[in-house]
Design an enzyme around this catalytic site. Structure first.
Site, PDB file in Angstrom:
ATOM      1  N   ASP A 147     -13.376  10.178   9.270  1.00  0.00           N
ATOM      2  CA  ASP A 147     -12.260   9.351   8.829  1.00  0.00           C
ATOM      3  C   ASP A 147     -12.780   8.488   7.685  1.00  0.00           C
ATOM      4  O   ASP A 147     -13.933   8.066   7.679  1.00  0.00           O
ATOM      5  CB  ASP A 147     -11.786   8.496  10.007  1.00  0.00           C
ATOM      6  CG  ASP A 147     -10.627   7.589   9.651  1.00  0.00           C
ATOM      7  OD1 ASP A 147     -10.075   7.746   8.553  1.00  0.00           O
ATOM      8  OD2 ASP A 147     -10.292   6.728  10.469  1.00  0.00           O
ATOM      9  N   GLY A 170     -12.234   5.487   6.901  1.00  0.00           N
ATOM     10  CA  GLY A 170     -12.317   4.052   7.160  1.00  0.00           C
ATOM     11  C   GLY A 170     -10.989   3.354   6.960  1.00  0.00           C
ATOM     12  O   GLY A 170     -10.836   2.190   7.310  1.00  0.00           O
ATOM     13  N   ASP A 225      -6.910   6.068   2.292  1.00  0.00           N
ATOM     14  CA  ASP A 225      -5.473   5.915   2.088  1.00  0.00           C
ATOM     15  C   ASP A 225      -5.050   4.515   2.497  1.00  0.00           C
ATOM     16  O   ASP A 225      -5.768   3.821   3.205  1.00  0.00           O
ATOM     17  CB  ASP A 225      -4.678   6.975   2.873  1.00  0.00           C
ATOM     18  CG  ASP A 225      -5.025   6.984   4.356  1.00  0.00           C
ATOM     19  OD1 ASP A 225      -6.128   6.496   4.727  1.00  0.00           O
ATOM     20  OD2 ASP A 225      -4.233   7.484   5.172  1.00  0.00           O
ATOM     21  N   GLY A 234      -0.749   8.137   9.466  1.00  0.00           N
ATOM     22  CA  GLY A 234       0.123   7.003   9.727  1.00  0.00           C
ATOM     23  C   GLY A 234       0.931   7.088  11.000  1.00  0.00           C
ATOM     24  O   GLY A 234       1.717   6.183  11.287  1.00  0.00           O
ATOM     25  N   ASP A 242      -6.785  14.877  16.625  1.00  0.00           N
ATOM     26  CA  ASP A 242      -7.893  14.084  17.167  1.00  0.00           C
ATOM     27  C   ASP A 242      -7.342  12.858  17.855  1.00  0.00           C
ATOM     28  O   ASP A 242      -6.238  12.389  17.534  1.00  0.00           O
ATOM     29  CB  ASP A 242      -8.837  13.641  16.050  1.00  0.00           C
ATOM     30  CG  ASP A 242      -8.276  12.438  15.288  1.00  0.00           C
ATOM     31  OD1 ASP A 242      -8.727  11.308  15.564  1.00  0.00           O
ATOM     32  OD2 ASP A 242      -7.376  12.622  14.440  1.00  0.00           O
ATOM     33  N   CYS A 280     -10.413  25.115  36.859  1.00  0.00           N
ATOM     34  CA  CYS A 280     -10.931  24.639  35.569  1.00  0.00           C
ATOM     35  C   CYS A 280     -12.286  25.291  35.307  1.00  0.00           C
ATOM     36  O   CYS A 280     -13.112  25.427  36.215  1.00  0.00           O
ATOM     37  CB  CYS A 280     -11.059  23.123  35.591  1.00  0.00           C
ATOM     38  SG  CYS A 280     -11.857  22.430  34.122  1.00  0.00           S
ATOM     39  N   CYS A 282     -14.637  24.091  33.228  1.00  0.00           N
ATOM     40  CA  CYS A 282     -15.636  23.174  32.680  1.00  0.00           C
ATOM     41  C   CYS A 282     -16.866  23.137  33.579  1.00  0.00           C
ATOM     42  O   CYS A 282     -16.795  23.486  34.758  1.00  0.00           O
ATOM     43  CB  CYS A 282     -15.040  21.772  32.505  1.00  0.00           C
ATOM     44  SG  CYS A 282     -15.057  20.718  33.973  1.00  0.00           S
ATOM     45  N   CYS A 287     -16.399  21.454  37.051  1.00  0.00           N
ATOM     46  CA  CYS A 287     -15.519  22.046  38.054  1.00  0.00           C
ATOM     47  C   CYS A 287     -15.959  23.423  38.524  1.00  0.00           C
ATOM     48  O   CYS A 287     -15.549  23.874  39.606  1.00  0.00           O
ATOM     49  CB  CYS A 287     -14.093  22.143  37.507  1.00  0.00           C
ATOM     50  SG  CYS A 287     -13.315  20.536  37.200  1.00  0.00           S
ATOM     51  N   HIS A 338     -15.181  16.873  31.424  1.00  0.00           N
ATOM     52  CA  HIS A 338     -13.995  17.580  31.935  1.00  0.00           C
ATOM     53  C   HIS A 338     -12.808  17.413  30.992  1.00  0.00           C
ATOM     54  O   HIS A 338     -12.115  18.392  30.666  1.00  0.00           O
ATOM     55  CB  HIS A 338     -13.628  17.067  33.324  1.00  0.00           C
ATOM     56  CG  HIS A 338     -12.296  17.536  33.805  1.00  0.00           C
ATOM     57  ND1 HIS A 338     -12.100  18.778  34.384  1.00  0.00           N
ATOM     58  CD2 HIS A 338     -11.070  16.950  33.749  1.00  0.00           C
ATOM     59  CE1 HIS A 338     -10.814  18.930  34.670  1.00  0.00           C
ATOM     60  NE2 HIS A 338     -10.166  17.832  34.299  1.00  0.00           N
TER      61      HIS A 338
END
Length: 415
Positions: free
Chosen positions: A107, A109, A161, A232, A282, A320, A322, A325, A358
């Site tokens: 990002d 900032g 931005d 935004g 994200d 699951c 992961c 699990c 997880h």
């Protein structure tokens, strides 16, 4: 900025990026793609975990890699403050600093204009901050943001931005922010030193004003950056408004560039945004909520601190895949029980670490399932199953999701 060269009807490339469109949903705007970056290929759509300070709190780079993550986020503002540009230059960038061999996105900032508004002042020159650490002044300009991100060495770097919350009441200020973001992009392009190995993405602004968003889309697309973000959002706006902005922008964006909706993390938001034609997302929510003892599952969020899990010796989520699990007889499995997580959630950090693994896995797997469904041209069925699992009573379907999906051809109430 390197001009994107068309290689085929489904493929485009720039100096440090190749985007291949693999499949489109025949009903919605959903797409499955391969984004090839300097540190390897990334399957889209994708959720990107946020490693603000060059780490996901509580888990190692190896554990993050084990979730299947191949692209995560660092924050330019925070890394610029600490460890600072001198350290980043000395170590050779954030990949080496954090021991991460896969892709990074930074990002610019700019979001700190919102999150640290009381500490920031925005002018045409840039953003003046007072450090939340020691109160010292810092000026973040488009040029300095690019310099910091060049030192970080991220595979995708975001323009600086002018960010306002979408609910900002001053339309004149919103227009100023949108037009300034375009001007700042031009300054970012000029200041970017490594276009051969780092990709600069533009960010579309304009609040909830759809015509302003369209205007910004036209300006940003004309700059021909390797990828395009919609910024935004997640500023407290109504979900119907959020969907209208995403749908308006994706309709105008080129097919052969990745589309990134910034700050989106709730599972419903991800699935609907994919249907509206977005590729990348994200959010800190999945990792932050893990630290509060919450597990994300296909049936909703489970608060593992509740007493009902004290004697529950099943996995966090049945089925699951992961490491937490999976049964202990499988390779790389930990075999954690709900009872163990409950026991530790109020007193030991291990519960937060396990739930982070997880939750990140869940988000990545959700997007992987969407991708598979798009390729098989079964995405509408995937969406209906997702909402049915999350809301067993159809009457409780969120109206904003029903409306947004109906606009792209999915009727959630149709069997």
């Amino acid at each position: 900025m390197s001009i994107v060269h068309r290689m085929a009807s489904n493929k485009a490339s720039s100096a440090a990026l190749t985007f291949e469109l693999v499949a489109k949903c025949s009903t919605t705007r959903a797409r499955a793609s391969i984004l090839t970056l300097p540190h390897g290929p990334v399957n889209l759509p994708i959720f990107m975990p946020v490693a603000t300070q060059a780490s996901l709190k509580g888990i190692t780079p190896e554990q993050l890699e084990g979730t299947g993550c191949r692209l995560c986020l660092n924050n330019t503002y925070h890394l610029g403050l600490k460890p600072g540009q001198e350290v980043l230059d000395a170590v050779g960038g954030a990949h080496k600093l954090q021991g991460w061999k896969h892709n990074l996105l930074t990002d610019s900032g700019g979001f700190q204009m919102v999150s640290l508004l009381k500490l920031a002042k925005v002018t045409e020159e840039g953003v003046r901050f007072l450090s939340p650490h020691d109160g010292s002044p810092m000026l973040l300009t488009p040029e300095h943001s690019m310099s910091l991100q060049n030192s970080i060495g991220s595979d995708i770097m975001m323009q600086l931005d002018d960010v306002l919350v979408t609910t900002h009441p001053d339309k004149a200020r919103m227009r100023e922010a949108m037009e300034r973001s375009v001007r700042w992009l031009d300054r970012c392009i000029k200041a970017h030193k490594n276009p051969d190995r780092q990709n600069l993405f533009c960010i579309i602004q304009g609040g909830l004003d759809l015509e302003m968003r369209r205007e910004c889309c036209r300006e940003m697309v004309a700059r021909d950056t390797p990828g395009i973000a919609i910024g935004g959002l997640s500023g407290g706006e109504a979900k119907d408004d959020f969907c209208n902005v995403v749908a308006t922008c994706t309709e105008l964006l080129p097919d052969l560039k990745p589309r990134y909706v910034m700050g989106i993390g709730y599972p419903e938001d991800l699935v609907v945004s994919v249907a509206l034609g977005a590729d990348m997302f994200d959010c800190v929510w999945p990792t932050r909520t893990a630290r509060f003892g919450n597990a994300i599952t296909k049936h909703g969020v489970l608060n593992m601190k509740k007493e009902q899990y004290a004697k529950d010796f099943g996995p966090i989520e049945d089925g699951c895949g992961c490491p937490c699990c999976r049964p202990v007889d499988q390779e790389g499995a930990i075999g954690v029980t709900r009872a163990f997580v409950h026991h530790n959630s109020a007193k030991e950090t291990v519960a937060a670490h396990l739930l982070t693994i997880h939750n990140v896995w869940y988000q990545l797997h959700l997007m992987g399932g969407a991708r598979d469904a798009i390729i098989a041209d079964k995405f509408p069925a995937f969406v209906k199953e997702f909402f049915n699992n999350l809301y067993p009573d159809r009457k409780s379907y969120p109206s904003w999701a029903v409306n947004a999906l109906k606009n792209v051809g999915i009727d959630l109430f149709e069997s």
